[in-house]
Scaffold this motif. Structure first.
Motif, PDB file in Angstrom:
ATOM      1  N   ASP A 125       0.181   5.533 -13.293  1.00 34.38           N
ATOM      2  CA  ASP A 125      -0.234   6.410 -12.211  1.00 34.38           C
ATOM      3  C   ASP A 125      -0.860   5.567 -11.112  1.00 34.38           C
ATOM      4  O   ASP A 125      -2.051   5.242 -11.155  1.00 34.38           O
ATOM      5  N   VAL A 126      -0.050   5.175 -10.133  1.00 34.38           N
ATOM      6  CA  VAL A 126      -0.575   4.326  -9.069  1.00 34.38           C
ATOM      7  C   VAL A 126      -1.224   5.144  -7.957  1.00 34.38           C
ATOM      8  O   VAL A 126      -1.748   4.563  -6.992  1.00 34.38           O
ATOM      9  N   SER A 127      -1.232   6.478  -8.073  1.00 38.63           N
ATOM     10  CA  SER A 127      -1.818   7.302  -7.013  1.00 38.63           C
ATOM     11  C   SER A 127      -3.306   7.003  -6.835  1.00 38.63           C
ATOM     12  O   SER A 127      -3.838   7.111  -5.723  1.00 38.63           O
ATOM     13  N   ILE A 128      -3.977   6.588  -7.906  1.00 39.16           N
ATOM     14  CA  ILE A 128      -5.401   6.269  -7.801  1.00 39.16           C
ATOM     15  C   ILE A 128      -5.618   5.033  -6.936  1.00 39.16           C
ATOM     16  O   ILE A 128      -6.729   4.796  -6.454  1.00 39.16           O
ATOM     17  N   CYS A 129      -4.567   4.252  -6.716  1.00 40.40           N
ATOM     18  CA  CYS A 129      -4.681   3.014  -5.941  1.00 40.40           C
ATOM     19  C   CYS A 129      -4.381   3.223  -4.465  1.00 40.40           C
ATOM     20  O   CYS A 129      -4.301   2.255  -3.705  1.00 40.40           O
ATOM     21  N   GLY A 130      -4.230   4.473  -4.047  1.00 42.04           N
ATOM     22  CA  GLY A 130      -4.047   4.777  -2.636  1.00 42.04           C
ATOM     23  C   GLY A 130      -5.334   5.155  -1.948  1.00 42.04           C
ATOM     24  O   GLY A 130      -5.329   5.576  -0.787  1.00 42.04           O
ATOM     25  N   ASN A 131      -6.454   4.985  -2.638  1.00 43.27           N
ATOM     26  CA  ASN A 131      -7.758   5.380  -2.121  1.00 43.27           C
ATOM     27  C   ASN A 131      -8.112   4.596  -0.862  1.00 43.27           C
ATOM     28  O   ASN A 131      -7.947   3.379  -0.806  1.00 43.27           O
ATOM     29  N   GLY A 132      -8.662   5.291   0.125  1.00 44.36           N
ATOM     30  CA  GLY A 132      -8.987   4.661   1.399  1.00 44.36           C
ATOM     31  C   GLY A 132     -10.142   3.696   1.371  1.00 44.36           C
ATOM     32  O   GLY A 132     -10.372   2.977   2.351  1.00 44.36           O
ATOM     33  N   HIS A 133     -10.895   3.640   0.256  1.00 42.07           N
ATOM     34  CA  HIS A 133     -11.993   2.666   0.234  1.00 42.07           C
ATOM     35  C   HIS A 133     -11.484   1.241   0.012  1.00 42.07           C
ATOM     36  O   HIS A 133     -12.227   0.285   0.207  1.00 42.07           O
ATOM     37  N   TYR A 134     -10.222   1.085  -0.406  1.00 45.09           N
ATOM     38  CA  TYR A 134      -9.610  -0.247  -0.437  1.00 45.09           C
ATOM     39  C   TYR A 134      -9.170  -0.603   0.982  1.00 45.09           C
ATOM     40  O   TYR A 134      -8.461   0.163   1.634  1.00 45.09           O
ATOM     41  N   PHE A 135      -9.553  -1.777   1.458  1.00 47.16           N
ATOM     42  CA  PHE A 135      -9.310  -2.104   2.868  1.00 47.16           C
ATOM     43  C   PHE A 135      -7.830  -2.088   3.216  1.00 47.16           C
ATOM     44  O   PHE A 135      -7.445  -1.769   4.352  1.00 47.16           O
ATOM     45  N   TRP A 136      -6.968  -2.442   2.266  1.00 45.60           N
ATOM     46  CA  TRP A 136      -5.532  -2.531   2.575  1.00 45.60           C
ATOM     47  C   TRP A 136      -4.876  -1.155   2.696  1.00 45.60           C
ATOM     48  O   TRP A 136      -3.716  -1.062   3.088  1.00 45.60           O
ATOM     49  N   ASN A 161       0.858  -1.183   0.000  1.00 43.21           N
ATOM     50  CA  ASN A 161       0.000   0.000   0.000  1.00 43.21           C
ATOM     51  C   ASN A 161       0.897   1.237   0.000  1.00 43.21           C
ATOM     52  O   ASN A 161       2.125   1.111  -0.087  1.00 43.21           O
ATOM     53  N   PRO A 162       0.348   2.444   0.039  1.00 41.81           N
ATOM     54  CA  PRO A 162       1.207   3.626  -0.057  1.00 41.81           C
ATOM     55  C   PRO A 162       2.154   3.822   1.120  1.00 41.81           C
ATOM     56  O   PRO A 162       3.063   4.654   1.040  1.00 41.81           O
ATOM     57  N   SER A 163       1.975   3.061   2.200  1.00 43.44           N
ATOM     58  CA  SER A 163       2.792   3.243   3.381  1.00 43.44           C
ATOM     59  C   SER A 163       3.891   2.205   3.534  1.00 43.44           C
ATOM     60  O   SER A 163       4.998   2.526   3.983  1.00 43.44           O
ATOM     61  N   GLN A 164       3.604   0.935   3.152  1.00 41.64           N
ATOM     62  CA  GLN A 164       4.571  -0.122   3.394  1.00 41.64           C
ATOM     63  C   GLN A 164       4.346  -1.302   2.456  1.00 41.64           C
ATOM     64  O   GLN A 164       3.251  -1.510   1.931  1.00 41.64           O
ATOM     65  N   ILE A 165       5.422  -2.063   2.279  1.00 43.56           N
ATOM     66  CA  ILE A 165       5.395  -3.354   1.596  1.00 43.56           C
ATOM     67  C   ILE A 165       5.781  -4.394   2.633  1.00 43.56           C
ATOM     68  O   ILE A 165       6.772  -4.235   3.351  1.00 43.56           O
ATOM     69  N   ARG A 192      -6.403   1.298   4.553  1.00 43.83           N
ATOM     70  CA  ARG A 192      -6.960   1.934   5.747  1.00 43.83           C
ATOM     71  C   ARG A 192      -5.913   2.073   6.837  1.00 43.83           C
ATOM     72  O   ARG A 192      -4.865   1.423   6.822  1.00 43.83           O
ATOM     73  N   HIS A 193      -6.227   2.922   7.812  1.00 40.68           N
ATOM     74  CA  HIS A 193      -5.243   3.353   8.806  1.00 40.68           C
ATOM     75  C   HIS A 193      -4.570   2.186   9.518  1.00 40.68           C
ATOM     76  O   HIS A 193      -3.353   2.196   9.746  1.00 40.68           O
ATOM     77  N   ARG A 194      -5.340   1.138   9.847  1.00 37.03           N
ATOM     78  CA  ARG A 194      -4.769   0.049  10.632  1.00 37.03           C
ATOM     79  C   ARG A 194      -3.768  -0.787   9.846  1.00 37.03           C
ATOM     80  O   ARG A 194      -3.071  -1.622  10.425  1.00 37.03           O
ATOM     81  N   HIS A 195      -3.693  -0.564   8.525  1.00 40.36           N
ATOM     82  CA  HIS A 195      -2.733  -1.297   7.708  1.00 40.36           C
ATOM     83  C   HIS A 195      -1.527  -0.440   7.290  1.00 40.36           C
ATOM     84  O   HIS A 195      -0.726  -0.876   6.473  1.00 40.36           O
ATOM     85  N   LEU A 196      -1.414   0.739   7.865  1.00 40.24           N
ATOM     86  CA  LEU A 196      -0.306   1.615   7.491  1.00 40.24           C
ATOM     87  C   LEU A 196       1.010   1.203   8.142  1.00 40.24           C
ATOM     88  O   LEU A 196       2.079   1.626   7.724  1.00 40.24           O
ATOM     89  N   GLU A 197       0.930   0.385   9.189  1.00 40.75           N
ATOM     90  CA  GLU A 197       2.111  -0.222   9.789  1.00 40.75           C
ATOM     91  C   GLU A 197       1.686  -1.510  10.484  1.00 40.75           C
ATOM     92  O   GLU A 197       0.502  -1.750  10.715  1.00 40.75           O
TER      93      GLU A 197
END
Length: 224
Positions: free
Chosen positions: A171-182, A100-104, A184-189
């Motif tokens: 353009d992967v920025s469209i794939c950072g949308n919060g409606h995708y469960f992965w 996701n936009p925060s981590q792999i 969401r905030h709890r998956h940022l770390e």
């Protein structure tokens, strides 16, 4: 895999984030040199990849060693290797890549074994191009000599599934949308339990880490 050809498959679409999982069983016949893989890559088909993004699970030979690697729009060399606590040729196990936009995060049987964080603010590249999914079995000189007397070598894949954001451009920025469960905030770390799981797994089974030597360490090693 034999002396005349290898084998593999790829996804029809490219993706910009998601959770990708597959169950694998590597060849039973013992040899070096055979590489069984599952990975995401932005490299184009049928040409030299050049600078690209790639996230790898690679079994080096059939002795139970799996290598993870990250190509960060260059030539890679971010290897971390593990001598697994099971024989991956005897049963299926689940290998997963979370992006996701925060981590792999790399997972084995649901346990996180490696994290590559988004440190782009500190000048470290982070996947910004769409990647497709590939899996393959092939031979590589750098993985050792193959005992061709035992060929063919057969890898097994099953239960391939993924939750992902498809995109038809880079353009992967469209794939950072919060409606995708992965995303969401709890998956940022990782949560505290996952962090402890990863620490224990790495302590017990890691055999190589590019961050451990000044000659191979990269900027993100002090940030991850």
């Amino acid at each position: 895999m034999d002396t005349s050809s290898g084998a593999g498959f790829r996804s029809k679409l490219d993706y910009g984030s998601g959770l990708f999982r597959i169950r694998m069983k590597i060849p039973e016949k013992k040899t070096e040199g055979i590489v069984t893989c599952f990975y995401l890559t932005s490299a184009p088909d049928n040409q030299e990849p050049g600078n690209h993004f790639e996230l790898d699970f690679e079994f080096l030979g059939t002795n139970g060693t799996v290598q993870t690697n990250v190509y960060d729009y260059e030539g890679g060399h971010r290897e971390q290797s593990f001598k697994l606590p099971f024989d991956p040729s005897q049963d299926f196990h689940t290998y997963g890549i979370f992006w996701n936009p925060s981590q792999i995060v790399f997972f084995i049987d649901g346990i996180p074994i490696r994290v590559f964080k988004n440190n782009s603010a500190q000048g470290v590249a982070y996947p910004s191009k769409a990647m497709h999914i590939e899996a393959s079995i092939w031979n590589a000189d750098w993985a050792g000599p193959v005992d061709w007397a035992q060929a063919p070598f057969v890898a097994h894949y099953q239960d391939f599934d993924f939750y992902a954001c498809p995109t038809q451009n880079d353009d992967v920025s469209i794939c950072g949308n919060g409606h995708y469960f992965w995303n969401r905030h709890r998956h940022l770390e990782l949560n505290d339990e996952q962090k402890q799981q990863m620490k224990s797994y790495r302590s017990a089974y890691m055999t190589y880490d590019y961050c451990s030597s000044p000659s191979t360490s990269k900027q993100e090693c002090s940030l991850n």
